[in-house]
Design a protein around this motif. Structure first.
Motif, mmCIF file in Angstrom:
data_model
loop_
_atom_site.group_PDB
_atom_site.id
_atom_site.type_symbol
_atom_site.label_atom_id
_atom_site.label_comp_id
_atom_site.label_asym_id
_atom_site.label_seq_id
_atom_site.Cartn_x
_atom_site.Cartn_y
_atom_site.Cartn_z
ATOM 1 N N ALA A 57 -6.262 29.205 -7.734
ATOM 2 C CA ALA A 57 -7.415 29.764 -7.347
ATOM 3 C C ALA A 57 -7.868 29.660 -5.733
ATOM 4 C CB ALA A 57 -8.880 29.333 -8.457
ATOM 5 N N GLY A 60 -5.304 30.565 -0.406
ATOM 6 C CA GLY A 60 -5.768 31.830 0.414
ATOM 7 C C GLY A 60 -7.044 31.704 0.499
ATOM 8 N N VAL A 77 -13.802 31.033 -4.695
ATOM 9 C CA VAL A 77 -12.562 31.614 -5.193
ATOM 10 C C VAL A 77 -13.069 33.035 -5.457
ATOM 11 C CG1 VAL A 77 -11.705 29.526 -5.803
ATOM 12 C CG2 VAL A 77 -13.333 30.851 -7.427
ATOM 13 N N GLU A 78 -14.334 33.544 -5.464
ATOM 14 C CA GLU A 78 -14.942 34.912 -5.774
ATOM 15 C C GLU A 78 -14.686 35.870 -4.669
ATOM 16 O OE1 GLU A 78 -18.540 37.121 -7.901
ATOM 17 O OE2 GLU A 78 -18.597 35.146 -7.458
ATOM 18 N N LYS A 81 -11.403 34.688 -0.883
ATOM 19 C CA LYS A 81 -9.843 34.496 -1.279
ATOM 20 C C LYS A 81 -9.084 35.815 -0.291
ATOM 21 C CE LYS A 81 -6.466 33.806 -4.721
ATOM 22 N NZ LYS A 81 -6.050 32.358 -4.882
ATOM 23 N N SER A 82 -8.813 35.354 0.739
ATOM 24 C CA SER A 82 -8.245 36.262 1.782
ATOM 25 C C SER A 82 -6.935 36.868 1.008
ATOM 26 C CB SER A 82 -8.029 35.530 3.159
ATOM 27 O OG SER A 82 -6.797 34.653 2.949
ATOM 28 N N GLY A 83 -6.729 38.142 1.531
ATOM 29 C CA GLY A 83 -5.881 38.897 0.745
ATOM 30 C C GLY A 83 -6.097 39.606 -0.761
ATOM 31 N N SER A 84 -6.984 39.121 -1.206
ATOM 32 C CA SER A 84 -7.661 39.666 -2.802
ATOM 33 C C SER A 84 -8.605 40.893 -2.572
ATOM 34 C CB SER A 84 -8.275 38.389 -3.596
ATOM 35 O OG SER A 84 -9.382 38.399 -3.170
ATOM 36 N N ASP A 85 -8.429 41.551 -3.395
ATOM 37 C CA ASP A 85 -9.582 42.828 -3.749
ATOM 38 C C ASP A 85 -10.798 42.275 -3.233
ATOM 39 O OD1 ASP A 85 -7.123 44.351 -4.100
ATOM 40 O OD2 ASP A 85 -7.677 44.285 -6.383
ATOM 41 N N GLY A 86 -11.388 41.321 -3.724
ATOM 42 C CA GLY A 86 -12.672 40.932 -3.754
ATOM 43 C C GLY A 86 -13.075 40.217 -2.507
ATOM 44 N N PHE A 87 -12.060 39.968 -1.604
ATOM 45 C CA PHE A 87 -12.442 39.231 -0.323
ATOM 46 C C PHE A 87 -13.632 40.090 0.478
ATOM 47 C CE2 PHE A 87 -11.493 38.394 4.290
ATOM 48 C CZ PHE A 87 -11.517 37.209 4.324
ATOM 49 N N SER A 97 -16.545 30.339 -9.336
ATOM 50 C CA SER A 97 -15.447 30.784 -10.039
ATOM 51 C C SER A 97 -15.938 31.373 -11.406
ATOM 52 C CB SER A 97 -14.680 29.486 -10.677
ATOM 53 O OG SER A 97 -15.463 28.576 -11.729
#
Length: 185
Positions: A57, A60, A77-78, A81-87, A97
């Motif tokens: 988690a 990134g 982590v919500e 997080k770079s590169g995730s859809d939620g960033f 979390s």
């Protein structure tokens, strides 16, 4: 001799070596940081951090709040997080979390250079996934935030993390990030 053998048997039966984290950081700062976690001081918080790290988690996740002479904060982590859809760098620092918040585990451990503490909202029992690493001592935090560990190597990497701007230390542009966070023993 019998007492010495008994003492050695007790030590051998004791808990394993303290849990730690190896954090590979990239950005303006680059390198590995090792943190010894204080599972004897804040067992629930250390369990949460290790659970999230083992699940990947933290991989990134950016340093979203960095105040020169004070601390560097990460662990959202919500939203962080770079590169995730939620960033969303604008929201980084507001999330956690999907696990419940933790009750405070305050101790007499002081906030010194290299101390790792759990971030929280105004409610002392609101820590979740975010944590911060101290650049310098901050006695006003003592007994107000949960101490979870200390940096034992790589403080030079922490010192090189990109600083934020303004009073709240929000990082603008490309933030430094935790590439990988690995639990060690």
């Amino acid at each position: 001799m019998r007492n010495l053998l008994a003492a050695l048997a007790i030590l051998a039966a004791g808990p394993a070596l303290a849990t730690g984290l190896d954090i590979e950081i990239a950005g303006e700062a680059s390198g590995t940081v090792h943190i010894d976690l204080f599972d004897d001081v804040a067992p629930a918080h250390v369990a949460r951090i290790t659970e999230l790290a083992e699940a990947g988690a933290y991989d990134g996740v950016v340093f979203h709040r960095v105040i020169d002479g004070f601390m560097a904060q990460t662990g959202d982590v919500e939203f962080g997080k770079s590169g995730s859809d939620g960033f969303d760098m604008r929201a980084a620092g507001r999330g956690g979390s999907d696990l419940p918040d933790l009750p405070a585990e305050f101790s007499d451990r002081p906030f010194e250079r290299g101390t790792v503490g759990m971030a929280r909202a105004s409610d002392p029992d609101s820590a979740n996934s975010q944590f911060f690493i101290m650049f310098a001592p901050a006695g006003h935090l003592n007994g107000q935030y949960t101490v979870v560990g200390e940096v034992t190597s790589g403080m030079d990497v922490i010192d090189a993390i990109k600083r934020g701007t303004g009073r709240n230390g929000a990082v603008m542009g490309e933030p430094d990030r935790m590439v990988t966070v690995t639990v060690t023993e």
